[in-house]
Write a protein that holds these residues in place. Structure first.
Motif, mmCIF file in Angstrom:
data_model
loop_
_atom_site.group_PDB
_atom_site.id
_atom_site.type_symbol
_atom_site.label_atom_id
_atom_site.label_comp_id
_atom_site.label_asym_id
_atom_site.label_seq_id
_atom_site.Cartn_x
_atom_site.Cartn_y
_atom_site.Cartn_z
ATOM 1 N N HIS A 85 0.818 -1.223 0.000
ATOM 2 C CA HIS A 85 0.000 0.000 0.000
ATOM 3 C C HIS A 85 0.846 1.264 0.000
ATOM 4 C CE1 HIS A 85 -3.522 -2.484 0.560
ATOM 5 N NE2 HIS A 85 -2.906 -3.067 1.557
ATOM 6 N N LYS A 86 2.046 1.172 -0.606
ATOM 7 C CA LYS A 86 2.953 2.310 -0.676
ATOM 8 C C LYS A 86 3.466 2.464 -2.105
ATOM 9 C CE LYS A 86 4.657 1.611 4.007
ATOM 10 N NZ LYS A 86 5.808 1.247 4.821
ATOM 11 N N THR A 87 3.911 3.673 -2.424
ATOM 12 C CA THR A 87 4.582 3.904 -3.695
ATOM 13 C C THR A 87 6.068 4.109 -3.421
ATOM 14 O OG1 THR A 87 4.204 6.279 -3.570
ATOM 15 C CG2 THR A 87 2.539 4.973 -4.725
ATOM 16 N N VAL A 88 6.843 4.091 -4.491
ATOM 17 C CA VAL A 88 8.280 4.338 -4.388
ATOM 18 C C VAL A 88 8.544 5.711 -4.984
ATOM 19 C CG1 VAL A 88 10.562 3.545 -5.085
ATOM 20 C CG2 VAL A 88 8.789 1.886 -4.534
ATOM 21 N N ASN A 89 9.110 6.593 -4.204
ATOM 22 C CA ASN A 89 9.287 7.980 -4.624
ATOM 23 C C ASN A 89 10.260 8.162 -5.780
ATOM 24 O OD1 ASN A 89 7.465 8.870 -2.709
ATOM 25 N ND2 ASN A 89 9.046 9.198 -1.166
ATOM 26 N N ASN A 90 11.235 7.280 -5.924
ATOM 27 C CA ASN A 90 12.233 7.483 -6.971
ATOM 28 C C ASN A 90 11.952 6.697 -8.250
ATOM 29 O OD1 ASN A 90 12.882 4.965 -5.964
ATOM 30 N ND2 ASN A 90 15.082 5.322 -5.949
ATOM 31 N N ALA A 91 10.805 6.066 -8.348
ATOM 32 C CA ALA A 91 10.451 5.365 -9.585
ATOM 33 C C ALA A 91 10.267 6.386 -10.698
ATOM 34 C CB ALA A 91 9.175 4.560 -9.389
ATOM 35 N N PHE A 92 10.818 6.095 -11.883
ATOM 36 C CA PHE A 92 10.694 7.043 -12.987
ATOM 37 C C PHE A 92 10.003 6.454 -14.208
ATOM 38 C CE2 PHE A 92 14.875 5.144 -13.701
ATOM 39 C CZ PHE A 92 14.802 4.803 -15.041
ATOM 40 N N LEU A 93 9.699 5.162 -14.169
ATOM 41 C CA LEU A 93 9.027 4.525 -15.285
ATOM 42 C C LEU A 93 7.832 3.755 -14.747
ATOM 43 C CD1 LEU A 93 8.895 3.689 -18.285
ATOM 44 C CD2 LEU A 93 10.442 1.801 -17.710
ATOM 45 N N ALA A 94 6.649 4.122 -15.194
ATOM 46 C CA ALA A 94 5.424 3.425 -14.783
ATOM 47 C C ALA A 94 4.729 2.909 -16.029
ATOM 48 C CB ALA A 94 4.505 4.366 -14.015
ATOM 49 N N PHE A 132 9.341 1.071 -12.258
ATOM 50 C CA PHE A 132 10.767 0.778 -12.282
ATOM 51 C C PHE A 132 11.521 2.040 -11.894
ATOM 52 C CE2 PHE A 132 8.781 -2.012 -15.330
ATOM 53 C CZ PHE A 132 9.452 -3.218 -15.210
ATOM 54 N N GLY A 133 12.688 1.851 -11.320
ATOM 55 C CA GLY A 133 13.543 2.976 -10.967
ATOM 56 C C GLY A 133 14.872 2.471 -10.455
ATOM 57 N N PRO A 134 15.692 3.383 -9.952
ATOM 58 C CA PRO A 134 16.971 2.959 -9.378
ATOM 59 C C PRO A 134 16.744 2.175 -8.089
ATOM 60 C CG PRO A 134 16.639 5.297 -9.048
ATOM 61 C CD PRO A 134 15.511 4.828 -9.903
ATOM 62 N N SER A 135 17.670 1.325 -7.768
ATOM 63 C CA SER A 135 17.577 0.521 -6.556
ATOM 64 C C SER A 135 17.690 1.394 -5.314
ATOM 65 C CB SER A 135 18.694 -0.524 -6.554
ATOM 66 O OG SER A 135 18.643 -1.310 -5.403
ATOM 67 N N MET A 136 17.012 1.003 -4.259
ATOM 68 C CA MET A 136 17.088 1.740 -3.004
ATOM 69 C C MET A 136 18.488 1.641 -2.394
ATOM 70 S SD MET A 136 14.147 3.068 -2.701
ATOM 71 C CE MET A 136 13.845 3.515 -1.028
ATOM 72 N N ASP A 137 19.183 0.538 -2.643
ATOM 73 C CA ASP A 137 20.530 0.317 -2.104
ATOM 74 C C ASP A 137 21.489 0.089 -3.275
ATOM 75 O OD1 ASP A 137 22.606 -0.050 -0.389
ATOM 76 O OD2 ASP A 137 21.928 -1.982 0.374
ATOM 77 N N LYS A 138 21.576 1.063 -4.133
ATOM 78 C CA LYS A 138 22.297 0.932 -5.390
ATOM 79 C C LYS A 138 23.764 0.526 -5.216
ATOM 80 C CE LYS A 138 22.128 3.135 -9.829
ATOM 81 N NZ LYS A 138 21.605 4.247 -10.593
ATOM 82 N N GLY A 139 24.428 1.053 -4.210
ATOM 83 C CA GLY A 139 25.841 0.744 -3.989
ATOM 84 C C GLY A 139 26.104 -0.734 -3.769
ATOM 85 N N ASN A 140 25.249 -1.395 -3.004
ATOM 86 C CA ASN A 140 25.427 -2.828 -2.756
ATOM 87 C C ASN A 140 24.967 -3.687 -3.927
ATOM 88 O OD1 ASN A 140 26.565 -2.629 -0.201
ATOM 89 N ND2 ASN A 140 24.567 -2.539 0.784
ATOM 90 N N ILE A 141 23.923 -3.286 -4.620
ATOM 91 C CA ILE A 141 23.391 -4.065 -5.726
ATOM 92 C C ILE A 141 24.304 -3.985 -6.941
ATOM 93 C CG2 ILE A 141 21.404 -4.324 -7.287
ATOM 94 C CD1 ILE A 141 20.789 -5.051 -4.375
ATOM 95 N N LEU A 142 24.962 -2.867 -7.119
ATOM 96 C CA LEU A 142 25.814 -2.627 -8.280
ATOM 97 C C LEU A 142 26.856 -3.729 -8.467
ATOM 98 C CD1 LEU A 142 26.258 -0.500 -10.507
ATOM 99 C CD2 LEU A 142 27.895 0.598 -8.996
ATOM 100 N N GLY A 143 27.395 -4.265 -7.390
ATOM 101 C CA GLY A 143 28.441 -5.281 -7.472
ATOM 102 C C GLY A 143 27.955 -6.681 -7.796
ATOM 103 N N LEU A 144 26.655 -6.895 -7.926
ATOM 104 C CA LEU A 144 26.134 -8.240 -8.201
ATOM 105 C C LEU A 144 26.504 -8.743 -9.589
ATOM 106 C CD1 LEU A 144 22.567 -8.079 -6.629
ATOM 107 C CD2 LEU A 144 24.613 -9.180 -5.698
ATOM 108 N N VAL A 145 26.599 -7.843 -10.555
ATOM 109 C CA VAL A 145 26.953 -8.214 -11.927
ATOM 110 C C VAL A 145 28.200 -7.419 -12.309
ATOM 111 C CG1 VAL A 145 26.210 -8.241 -14.336
ATOM 112 C CG2 VAL A 145 24.555 -8.709 -12.523
#
Length: 95
Positions: free
Chosen positions: A5-14, A29-42
């Motif tokens: 029941h919430k939205t994501v404030n930084n989403a830029f594509l709906a 869709f939008g940037p990850s909330m924890d972009k620094g940690n997710i960036l290293g996955l790939v």
């Protein structure tokens, strides 16, 4: 319709999901909330090289497998409009 029941404030594509001319769902869709940690996955992912599927909510009026179909269409649209995006991450819940 989303369970949080919430939205994501930084989403830029709906993107809306329609059947018979009626809006029956949406994806954001939008940037990850924890972009620094997710960036290293790939390996070798650029800062803007991935997106997070922030929200996906579909009504029960849609047929079976609508989630898969909607995601498939959305990913094709993203690939065409945002060619720098190499991958998309999604989480099943906030835990």
């Amino acid at each position: 319709m989303h369970y949080s029941h919430k939205t994501v404030n930084n989403a830029f594509l709906a993107l809306g999901v329609f059947i018979g001319g009626r809006l029956e769902g949406a994806m954001t869709f939008g940037p990850s909330m924890d972009k620094g940690n997710i960036l290293g996955l790939v390996r070798d992912t650029k800062w803007n090289g991935f997106l997070e599927l922030n929200r996906l909510a579909l009504s029960e009026a849609l047929p079976r497998n609508s989630e898969s179909r909607a995601l498939s269409i959305a990913l094709r649209m993203i690939r065409k409009r945002y060619p720098h995006v190499e991958w998309v991450i999604s989480f099943a819940d906030g835990c």
